[in-house]
Design an enzyme around this catalytic site. Structure first.
Site, PDB file in Angstrom:
ATOM      1  N   ARG A 167      -7.657  -0.093  -6.330  1.00 62.03           N
ATOM      2  CA  ARG A 167      -7.735   1.010  -5.363  1.00 62.03           C
ATOM      3  C   ARG A 167      -8.118   2.281  -6.127  1.00 62.03           C
ATOM      4  O   ARG A 167      -7.396   2.690  -7.030  1.00 62.03           O
ATOM      5  CB  ARG A 167      -6.371   1.249  -4.665  1.00 62.03           C
ATOM      6  CG  ARG A 167      -5.788   0.060  -3.901  1.00 62.03           C
ATOM      7  CD  ARG A 167      -6.474  -0.251  -2.582  1.00 62.03           C
ATOM      8  NE  ARG A 167      -6.598   0.863  -1.660  1.00 62.03           N
ATOM      9  CZ  ARG A 167      -5.662   1.243  -0.780  1.00 62.03           C
ATOM     10  NH1 ARG A 167      -4.512   0.609  -0.722  1.00 62.03           N
ATOM     11  NH2 ARG A 167      -5.889   2.254   0.031  1.00 62.03           N
ATOM     12  N   LYS A 216      -4.711   9.996   3.480  1.00 65.15           N
ATOM     13  CA  LYS A 216      -5.406   9.150   4.453  1.00 65.15           C
ATOM     14  C   LYS A 216      -6.427   9.950   5.274  1.00 65.15           C
ATOM     15  O   LYS A 216      -6.144  11.058   5.712  1.00 65.15           O
ATOM     16  CB  LYS A 216      -4.358   8.528   5.372  1.00 65.15           C
ATOM     17  CG  LYS A 216      -4.882   7.665   6.499  1.00 65.15           C
ATOM     18  CD  LYS A 216      -5.679   6.485   6.009  1.00 65.15           C
ATOM     19  CE  LYS A 216      -4.887   5.665   5.020  1.00 65.15           C
ATOM     20  NZ  LYS A 216      -5.713   4.697   4.287  1.00 65.15           N
ATOM     21  N   GLN A 259      -1.816   1.883  10.110  1.00 68.37           N
ATOM     22  CA  GLN A 259      -0.551   1.948   9.365  1.00 68.37           C
ATOM     23  C   GLN A 259       0.502   2.750  10.128  1.00 68.37           C
ATOM     24  O   GLN A 259       1.701   2.541   9.941  1.00 68.37           O
ATOM     25  CB  GLN A 259      -0.759   2.593   7.988  1.00 68.37           C
ATOM     26  CG  GLN A 259      -1.595   1.766   7.018  1.00 68.37           C
ATOM     27  CD  GLN A 259      -3.041   2.186   7.023  1.00 68.37           C
ATOM     28  OE1 GLN A 259      -3.551   2.715   8.023  1.00 68.37           O
ATOM     29  NE2 GLN A 259      -3.730   1.951   5.930  1.00 68.37           N
ATOM     30  N   ASP A 318      -2.015  10.623  -1.613  1.00 67.06           N
ATOM     31  CA  ASP A 318      -2.398   9.592  -2.573  1.00 67.06           C
ATOM     32  C   ASP A 318      -2.755  10.197  -3.912  1.00 67.06           C
ATOM     33  O   ASP A 318      -2.710   9.536  -4.945  1.00 67.06           O
ATOM     34  CB  ASP A 318      -3.551   8.759  -2.027  1.00 67.06           C
ATOM     35  CG  ASP A 318      -3.103   7.998  -0.801  1.00 67.06           C
ATOM     36  OD1 ASP A 318      -3.067   8.597   0.286  1.00 67.06           O
ATOM     37  OD2 ASP A 318      -2.734   6.820  -0.943  1.00 67.06           O
ATOM     38  N   ARG A 377       0.861  -1.174   0.000  1.00 63.14           N
ATOM     39  CA  ARG A 377       0.000   0.000   0.000  1.00 63.14           C
ATOM     40  C   ARG A 377       0.902   1.231   0.000  1.00 63.14           C
ATOM     41  O   ARG A 377       2.117   1.136   0.125  1.00 63.14           O
ATOM     42  CB  ARG A 377      -0.993   0.010   1.179  1.00 63.14           C
ATOM     43  CG  ARG A 377      -0.662  -0.793   2.372  1.00 63.14           C
ATOM     44  CD  ARG A 377       0.552  -0.320   3.077  1.00 63.14           C
ATOM     45  NE  ARG A 377       0.423   1.085   3.434  1.00 63.14           N
ATOM     46  CZ  ARG A 377       1.433   1.887   3.678  1.00 63.14           C
ATOM     47  NH1 ARG A 377       2.695   1.434   3.587  1.00 63.14           N
ATOM     48  NH2 ARG A 377       1.266   3.137   4.013  1.00 63.14           N
ATOM     49  N   GLY A 378       0.290   2.382  -0.117  1.00 66.55           N
ATOM     50  CA  GLY A 378       1.088   3.602  -0.201  1.00 66.55           C
ATOM     51  C   GLY A 378       1.237   4.020  -1.651  1.00 66.55           C
ATOM     52  O   GLY A 378       1.418   3.176  -2.540  1.00 66.55           O
ATOM     53  N   ALA A 379       1.196   5.336  -1.863  1.00 63.61           N
ATOM     54  CA  ALA A 379       1.114   5.875  -3.226  1.00 63.61           C
ATOM     55  C   ALA A 379       2.188   5.300  -4.150  1.00 63.61           C
ATOM     56  O   ALA A 379       1.884   4.690  -5.188  1.00 63.61           O
ATOM     57  CB  ALA A 379       1.231   7.401  -3.164  1.00 63.61           C
TER      58      ALA A 379
END
Lengths: 371, 371
Positions: free
Chosen positions: A98, A263, A211, A252, A54-56
């Site tokens: 996503r 987030k 997270q 994001d 996960r994460g941009a």
């Protein structure tokens, strides 16, 4: 960055077999360090959707490698009707995983355009491999540069602190685990720490998936950066007390005019920073800009399963357990992101430097998107 | 209010033996409904400190009953040096349990003054019993009145909503479980629901102890009020989307000038309400005012154990389990409350009516504290 003293990236090709992608399955952190082998597009789509990664930046890199796996599949599988059709299906499958992270679409489009230029299947695969590596390498280099540009902001504050630590507040995980390496929001922190500047990070736990308390705390701890985990509601109080010098978060998706999707809860921290006169920075590589929109209200906000809010998971007796917190009969809602309007953003830290969160300043740094 | 169709208060005297206090041990909600017998001051101090009972009004009522138990002990125990000394010790012991809630000190002082007027031990015990009952009864009546005054605010909004539900956002639990009955923030909601107005509550889960997802969701569900649990970070996004019509929270201590200490995170919701033009109300009985201070920065903010932030507890396979979320080596900090400055508060809902959050308006309602 370091894990137990050894250097890791979040995603890489298996050195023994370049048809297999390896990644850190982040669902088990901080309790277990699990490496997953991914060799099909379907597996990669699951890994993105179910947040093994996960994460941009990491979502973008994973999609880049996913398209490389699609090219291998497209060329090799007799069941596949046609190479191009398989690639298009794979692109759609990956893109649907996503909705908010713009790096996903960006990486997939870059790969699609690139692979289409290959004339033979072998050439297409080779192009896909090169581009997947390039996307990851650029992400790494852009994050390293973000660290250098953000470092000067921390240095400025450190000069006024007379040797006392610079207190940075961050939300969610925009560290190296959210990218290929270095991170966005945490890159300046690592750069400052490595330079010997005293820095301390307030880590929002970031419900419902934690997270912050799971990933950010873990990676800061592995690298030896002082930090303290706090409930998401605590940041305002800390700012009122003067215990926060600087907020740095990731993104994001950021519009060409500077509105920032990140987030859920980022907006609340931006409001508190403004109310207390604390600088609020967003760190992002240019791959996280959405050049097609100006207004943050156009960004789709992912809604995830309500169960994430009603339950909590963690470690007990050597295994991962999920416990039920809320009444069974109570509904819940789980919004993944919110949009922080540009008026609350002090500046954007990009690989090309720091700029104000407005269209002119952004385009001064990225003139190729001015049209 | 109702539990499974039966009426309950949060604390009461055992009808079979008035020397025993009974209370709902809220640590097991929403999964088990446990009633605890409390017959000593030491037990009551544990019940308050370890949050078997919590919430402004209920802490006050529990302290009131605790002083009654102290009077019984003081008169009866041969080991006790003197009645007055035992009472003073009990008062100190109870007062030390929670630093932020002003109802605690208020109830203890009221009891101490009251008991001192008794001439014999029997008279002192009788006075302590009467005052304990009075404190609880007043809390109940004040909350009922808060419900009536707040109802008119909800009615005003409902008129503009054309039959669509009025969306109220609340933080933590300021429902009947936080008082003897009715609640403060939720009293207007119950009054509106009972009046047949469509109302829906966004319930902040309220980390780290989840009083929202555990207690508020449970009590709203038991009473049949539509509600949705959300992560604490979600409120700003919902307000930006226009999905919140009104915020109502409780207060653990409000200064005579209108600064509001309440559960950590309240300040962030007040900022978001202001940023989106949404009314932000604080509901409190007059026992939650601290008439001795003006500035909220003078209110002591309780810090609780860091483990509450690093762990999560919930139900699994019929038992309560705690799981470890964060890395063992990472520190955490756990601030219980924050202070919302009066400039962010639209109004205070008290048992005597609704007023602005400024000293003059508050004293217009409570002129006996004007000096």
């Amino acid at each position: 960055m370091k894990v137990g003293g050894q250097h890791f990236r979040t995603i890489w090709l298996n050195p023994a077999n370049e048809q297999v992608v390896q990644l850190i399955d982040q669902r088990f952190l901080p309790h277990r360090f699990v490496i997953e082998d991914v060799s099909t597009v379907a597996q990669m789509a699951i890994a993105i959707r179910a947040m093994h990664v996960r994460g941009a930046g990491l979502i973008g890199a994973s999609a880049g490698y996913g398209m490389y796996l699609a090219a291998i599949e497209g060329a090799g599988s007799p069941a596949v009707a046609g190479f191009d059709q398989h690639l298009a299906n794979a692109a759609a499958q990956l893109k649907a995983t996503r909705p908010t992270a713009v790096n996903l679409a960006w990486a997939i489009e870059r790969q699609s355009t690139n692979i289409a230029k290959g004339k033979t299947a072998e050439e297409k695969i080779a192009r896909a491999l090169d581009a997947a590596k390039d996307i990851a390498a650029e992400d790494e280099e852009h994050c390293r540069m973000i660290g250098q540009h953000g470092l000067s902001l921390i240095e400025q504050i450190a000069r006024k602190r007379d040797g006392k630590p610079v207190n940075v507040l961050t939300h969610c995980n925009a560290g190296w685990l959210a990218f290929v390496d270095y991170g966005s929001a945490l890159a300046p922190v690592y750069a400052a720490h490595d330079r010997g500047l005293p820095v301390h990070v307030w880590v929002d736990e970031t419900r419902p998936r934690n997270q912050g308390s799971k990933l950010t705390a873990w990676e800061l701890g592995q690298h030896g950066v002082p930090h303290t985990i706090i409930a998401d509601s605590s940041g305002g109080h800390l700012m009122q007390r003067g215990d926060v010098d600087l907020v740095i978060v990731g993104s994001d998706r950021t519009t060409r005019a500077g509105d920032v999707a990140n987030k859920i809860g980022t907006y609340l921290k931006a409001l508190a920073a403004q109310d207390n006169g604390i600088p609020f920075y967003v760190a992002l590589p240019s791959s996280s800009f959405d050049w097609t929109i100006r207004d943050g209200s156009e960004i789709p906000i992912e809604e995830r399963g309500a169960e994430e809010v009603k339950r909590a998971d963690g470690w007990r007796d050597g295994q991962m357990l999920e416990v039920s917190v809320a009444p069974e009969g109570s509904p819940a809602a789980n919004f993944g992101f919110d949009v922080t309007p540009r008026r609350l953003v002090t500046g954007l830290i990009t690989e090309r430097g720091v700029c104000k969160a407005d269209e002119k300043s952004i385009l001064d740094l990225f003139p190729e998107h001015a049209s």
